[in-house]
Design an enzyme around this catalytic site. Structure first.
Site, PDB file in Angstrom:
ATOM      1  N   ASP A  98      44.720  83.239 -26.382  1.00 30.22           N
ATOM      2  CA  ASP A  98      44.478  84.664 -26.234  1.00 30.22           C
ATOM      3  C   ASP A  98      45.744  85.304 -25.669  1.00 30.22           C
ATOM      4  O   ASP A  98      46.303  84.799 -24.688  1.00 30.22           O
ATOM      5  CB  ASP A  98      43.313  84.872 -25.253  1.00 30.22           C
ATOM      6  CG  ASP A  98      42.347  85.934 -25.722  1.00 30.22           C
ATOM      7  OD1 ASP A  98      42.797  87.083 -25.910  1.00 30.22           O
ATOM      8  OD2 ASP A  98      41.153  85.625 -25.890  1.00 30.22           O
ATOM      9  N   ASP A 200      44.443  90.377 -27.760  1.00 28.65           N
ATOM     10  CA  ASP A 200      43.468  91.241 -27.109  1.00 28.65           C
ATOM     11  C   ASP A 200      43.854  92.720 -27.219  1.00 28.65           C
ATOM     12  O   ASP A 200      44.985  93.089 -26.881  1.00 28.65           O
ATOM     13  CB  ASP A 200      43.416  90.843 -25.623  1.00 28.65           C
ATOM     14  CG  ASP A 200      42.235  91.457 -24.905  1.00 28.65           C
ATOM     15  OD1 ASP A 200      41.100  91.150 -25.273  1.00 28.65           O
ATOM     16  OD2 ASP A 200      42.458  92.256 -23.968  1.00 28.65           O
ATOM     17  N   GLU A 255      42.555  91.645 -32.163  1.00 26.57           N
ATOM     18  CA  GLU A 255      41.305  92.311 -31.857  1.00 26.57           C
ATOM     19  C   GLU A 255      41.619  93.771 -32.153  1.00 26.57           C
ATOM     20  O   GLU A 255      42.514  94.352 -31.534  1.00 26.57           O
ATOM     21  CB  GLU A 255      40.916  92.121 -30.396  1.00 26.57           C
ATOM     22  CG  GLU A 255      39.515  92.653 -30.145  1.00 26.57           C
ATOM     23  CD  GLU A 255      39.207  92.885 -28.674  1.00 26.57           C
ATOM     24  OE1 GLU A 255      38.033  92.853 -28.309  1.00 26.57           O
ATOM     25  OE2 GLU A 255      40.133  93.118 -27.892  1.00 26.57           O
ATOM     26  N   HIS A 328      32.558  86.131 -27.024  1.00 34.05           N
ATOM     27  CA  HIS A 328      32.288  86.254 -25.591  1.00 34.05           C
ATOM     28  C   HIS A 328      31.994  87.684 -25.158  1.00 34.05           C
ATOM     29  O   HIS A 328      31.624  87.904 -24.008  1.00 34.05           O
ATOM     30  CB  HIS A 328      33.493  85.717 -24.817  1.00 34.05           C
ATOM     31  CG  HIS A 328      34.694  86.598 -25.014  1.00 34.05           C
ATOM     32  ND1 HIS A 328      35.323  86.711 -26.235  1.00 34.05           N
ATOM     33  CD2 HIS A 328      35.333  87.437 -24.181  1.00 34.05           C
ATOM     34  CE1 HIS A 328      36.309  87.592 -26.120  1.00 34.05           C
ATOM     35  NE2 HIS A 328      36.346  88.038 -24.881  1.00 34.05           N
ATOM     36  N   ASP A 329      32.203  88.664 -26.038  1.00 32.79           N
ATOM     37  CA  ASP A 329      31.875  90.059 -25.707  1.00 32.79           C
ATOM     38  C   ASP A 329      30.565  90.499 -26.338  1.00 32.79           C
ATOM     39  O   ASP A 329      30.146  91.647 -26.172  1.00 32.79           O
ATOM     40  CB  ASP A 329      32.962  91.010 -26.233  1.00 32.79           C
ATOM     41  CG  ASP A 329      34.272  90.890 -25.491  1.00 32.79           C
ATOM     42  OD1 ASP A 329      34.262  90.452 -24.326  1.00 32.79           O
ATOM     43  OD2 ASP A 329      35.306  91.241 -26.086  1.00 32.79           O
TER      44      ASP A 329
HETATM   45  O1  ISL Z   1      33.249  94.424 -24.959  1.00 29.67           O
HETATM   46  C1  ISL Z   1      33.386  95.524 -25.410  1.00 29.67           C
HETATM   47  C2  ISL Z   1      32.288  96.380 -25.552  1.00 29.67           C
HETATM   48  O2  ISL Z   1      31.684  96.519 -24.362  1.00 29.67           O
HETATM   49  C3  ISL Z   1      34.621  96.047 -25.873  1.00 29.67           C
HETATM   50  O3  ISL Z   1      34.770  97.395 -25.682  1.00 29.67           O
HETATM   51  C4  ISL Z   1      35.746  95.316 -25.244  1.00 29.67           C
HETATM   52  O4  ISL Z   1      35.998  95.783 -23.979  1.00 29.67           O
HETATM   53  C5  ISL Z   1      36.936  95.507 -26.115  1.00 29.67           C
HETATM   54  O5  ISL Z   1      36.590  94.989 -27.342  1.00 29.67           O
HETATM   55  C6  ISL Z   1      38.096  94.745 -25.554  1.00 29.67           C
HETATM   56  O6  ISL Z   1      37.772  93.404 -25.382  1.00 29.67           O
HETATM   57  C7  ISL Z   1      38.767  92.560 -24.942  1.00 29.67           C
HETATM   58  O7  ISL Z   1      39.498  93.110 -23.861  1.00 29.67           O
HETATM   59  C8  ISL Z   1      38.786  93.309 -22.655  1.00 29.67           C
HETATM   60  C9  ISL Z   1      37.991  92.083 -22.238  1.00 29.67           C
HETATM   61  O8  ISL Z   1      37.097  92.430 -21.228  1.00 29.67           O
HETATM   62  C10 ISL Z   1      37.221  91.480 -23.378  1.00 29.67           C
HETATM   63  O9  ISL Z   1      36.576  90.309 -22.980  1.00 29.67           O
HETATM   64  C11 ISL Z   1      38.189  91.240 -24.482  1.00 29.67           C
HETATM   65  O10 ISL Z   1      37.627  90.572 -25.582  1.00 29.67           O
HETATM   66  C12 ISL Z   1      39.812  93.656 -21.637  1.00 29.67           C
HETATM   67  O11 ISL Z   1      40.835  92.710 -21.671  1.00 29.67           O
END
Ligand code: ISL
Ligand code: CA
Length: 554
Positions: A98, A200, A255, A328-329
């Protein structure tokens, strides 16, 4: 269509905190993953995507990095990392890491320095706004408790920008020194032998540093599109490609919040020399209201089919897509898109696995989905560890909003549902840890676990492995043209995949009722290649959550 290993690869995502704990502190770690390498190999997958394992105070579970070239001490050491990478490569599995470079932790030495004085060397590594100019135009924060992305910092009488939590200040990509540091850090990991990066919120890195008010058309979750299309985004990614990526045979995936079928080509088309793939959020957000409140529309199959078909068509001529249902999100795929009741959990899990692995685009499959893990559905806010859910709960409470509805919605949508520990066996703590797990373990682990699945040839796990093999043995499932059939059928997702003289028909019943697929295709001589029921009844009739792939003779 040009062939490439990363188009043919099946990616398996590991959230290290929840995979396997080796030392009893309740937190998954690198030695834990190492102890499961043979299991990972047995899945047949090609690539591991590892969520962040770098030093972090864990405000956002590793997405707040305080040292990009070191390992989070809870996860182990650099020696552990080297051993993990070696163990994967020995098994012909690639590793992608990541890359979290839209922001760092506020505990990163760059930020510690940056906030000290206005003339500090690291000042311009972040976005600062001098308070004597007044408060800058609003920016919305995903994780701030008040939704405000500007944080006032007394020491230098200035605001800093944080799109995510207050402990995740945004890095200033306009600064070439910062960009160089990041490229050097990427080289450091590539030189260790890693095989690529999942990047990310990479679409957020470029900002108009005059920070004008956000135009009204970007209201609500449309803010992603404003954040995701900054003025120098492509310049920076082309530079990153030139300086780093082009020098390695690697996999790169963005992402991609803020990407649409129109603008995604700028990011992923080969002649752009930026990235290879991006993943969008159109299906995950389907039927969600702000703060992830859930509505009926969240399971609308017709809409779901439209989204996947639209994204497939986007890459008909150029570019390459991704397919995922969980990470994981996100909530567990079987809870979100299938049916996690005892009766239908396994069948609907297998049906969704059939979907992910029979679509065009590189599949990203989330750990635990191969055994049909489900949402834990916490009743109490105290059980959550995710700053997003906890923060929003506080906000709703202060606003006098409906907390019962919030808790009910987050049983479906909350991120911790996808983060509960891996269920290895029916012993204490599901074989994940001998200590106290950092997040509660789903009580259904006594039934839903890897051991039980290994002992049962009808399990989701066996089915997953079979489906992986089917994709590997049939390039038509990777490169074949996708055609949606019976598009207005609210229960059935049906499509063909075609390559040269091979044609496969995929029939998926997304409902708990019998259904009929009206495809106009004669399947009387077709050969079923895989089915999630043990005996395939011929014809276009599908039983609840039935999934079948036919090979058609053309
Ligand atoms: O999870 C989400 C919806 O609630 C997304 O808005 C998410 O915050 C967004 O896709 C970004 O995600 C990534 O960056 C974030 C982190 O918390 C997430 O786990 C990651 O996948 C901040 O680094
Ligand atoms: Ca541990």
């Amino acid at each position: 269509m040009k062939k490439a290993w990363w188009k043919e690869a099946i990616v398996y995502q590991i959230y290290p905190r929840s995979f396997k704990d080796s030392n009893g502190d309740g937190i998954g770690d690198l030695q834990g993953i190492i102890s499961k390498l043979d299991y990972i190999k047995s899945l047949g997958i090609d690539v591991i995507w590892l969520n962040p394992i770098y030093s972090s105070p864990n405000d956002d579970m590793g997405y707040d990095i305080s040292d990009y070239s070191n390992i989070m001490h809870e996860f182990g050491t650099m020696e552990d990392f080297d051993a993990l990478l070696k163990g994967l490569h020995e098994r012909d599995i690639k590793l992608i890491m990541d890359l979290v470079v839209n922001h760092s932790s506020d505990e990163h030495k760059w930020f510690v320095e940056s906030r000290k004085s206005r003339d500090n060397y690291y000042r311009d590594y972040y976005h600062w706004w001098p308070a004597e100019k007044g408060k800058p135009a609003p920016r919305w924060s995903f994780f701030d408790k008040d939704g405000d992305a500007w944080k006032y910092d007394e020491t230098t009488n200035a605001y800093y920008l944080h799109y995510f939590s207050v402990k995740q200040p945004d890095l200033n990509w306009e600064n070439p020194k910062l960009r160089k540091e990041i490229y050097d850090m990427m080289h450091f990991w590539f030189k260790k032998g890693i095989d690529g990066f999942r990047m990310d919120v990479i679409t957020f890195i470029s900002k108009d540093t005059s920070f004008p008010p956000i135009p009204g058309k970007y209201k609500g979750k449309m803010w992603d599109y404003f954040y995701g299309n900054g003025p120098h985004l492509h310049e920076y990614l082309q530079e990153m490609n030139r300086e780093v990526l082009s020098q390695y045979d690697c996999l790169t995936v963005a992402e991609g919040p803020g990407t649409s079928i129109e603008n995604v080509h700028d990011l992923v088309d080969e002649d752009r020399h930026e990235l290879q793939m991006s993943y969008h959020f159109d299906h995950t957000y389907m039927g969600f209201l702000p703060r992830k409140m859930i509505t009926e529309a969240s399971k609308n199959l017709i809409e779901f089919k439209k989204i996947f078909s639209r994204w497939d068509a986007a890459f008909d001529e150029k570019g390459w897509g991704t397919v995922y249902l969980g990470n994981h999100d996100q909530p567990r795929m079987v809870t979100r898109w299938g049916n996690d009741s005892e009766e239908w959990r396994e069948l609907s899990s297998k049906m969704l696995t059939t979907f992910i692995l029979s679509m065009k685009g590189t599949p990203y499959y989330y750990m635990g989905d191969e055994i049909g893990m489900t949402n834990i559905k916490f009743d109490n806010i105290e059980d959550y560890r995710d700053l997003e859910t906890i923060g929003w709960h506080g906000l709703v409470k202060r606003e006098g909003g409906n907390l019962v509805e919030f808790i009910e919605s987050h049983k479906i949508t909350g991120r911790d549902n996808g983060r509960t520990p891996m269920q290895w066996n029916d012993a204490t703590n599901s074989g994940f840890t001998t200590g106290n797990s950092w997040l509660k373990i789903n009580p259904n682990y006594t039934m839903v676990n890897v051991d039980a699945a290994e002992k049962n040839e009808d399990s989701c796990l066996y089915y997953f492995r079979k489906m992986v093999q089917l994709r590997k043995e049939n390039h038509v499932l990777v490169y074949g043209k996708y055609t949606l059939l019976n598009e207005d059928n609210p229960q059935v997702y049906a499509y063909t995949r075609e390559l040269d003289n091979k044609k496969f028909l995929v029939l998926l019943n997304f409902s708990p009722n019998d259904a009929t697929a009206e495809t106009g295709i004669d399947i009387s001589n077709a050969k079923p290649m895989i089915c999630n029921y043990s005996n395939r009844t011929m014809g276009n009739q599908l039983r609840p959550y039935e999934a079948v792939i036919y090979k058609l003779y053309v």
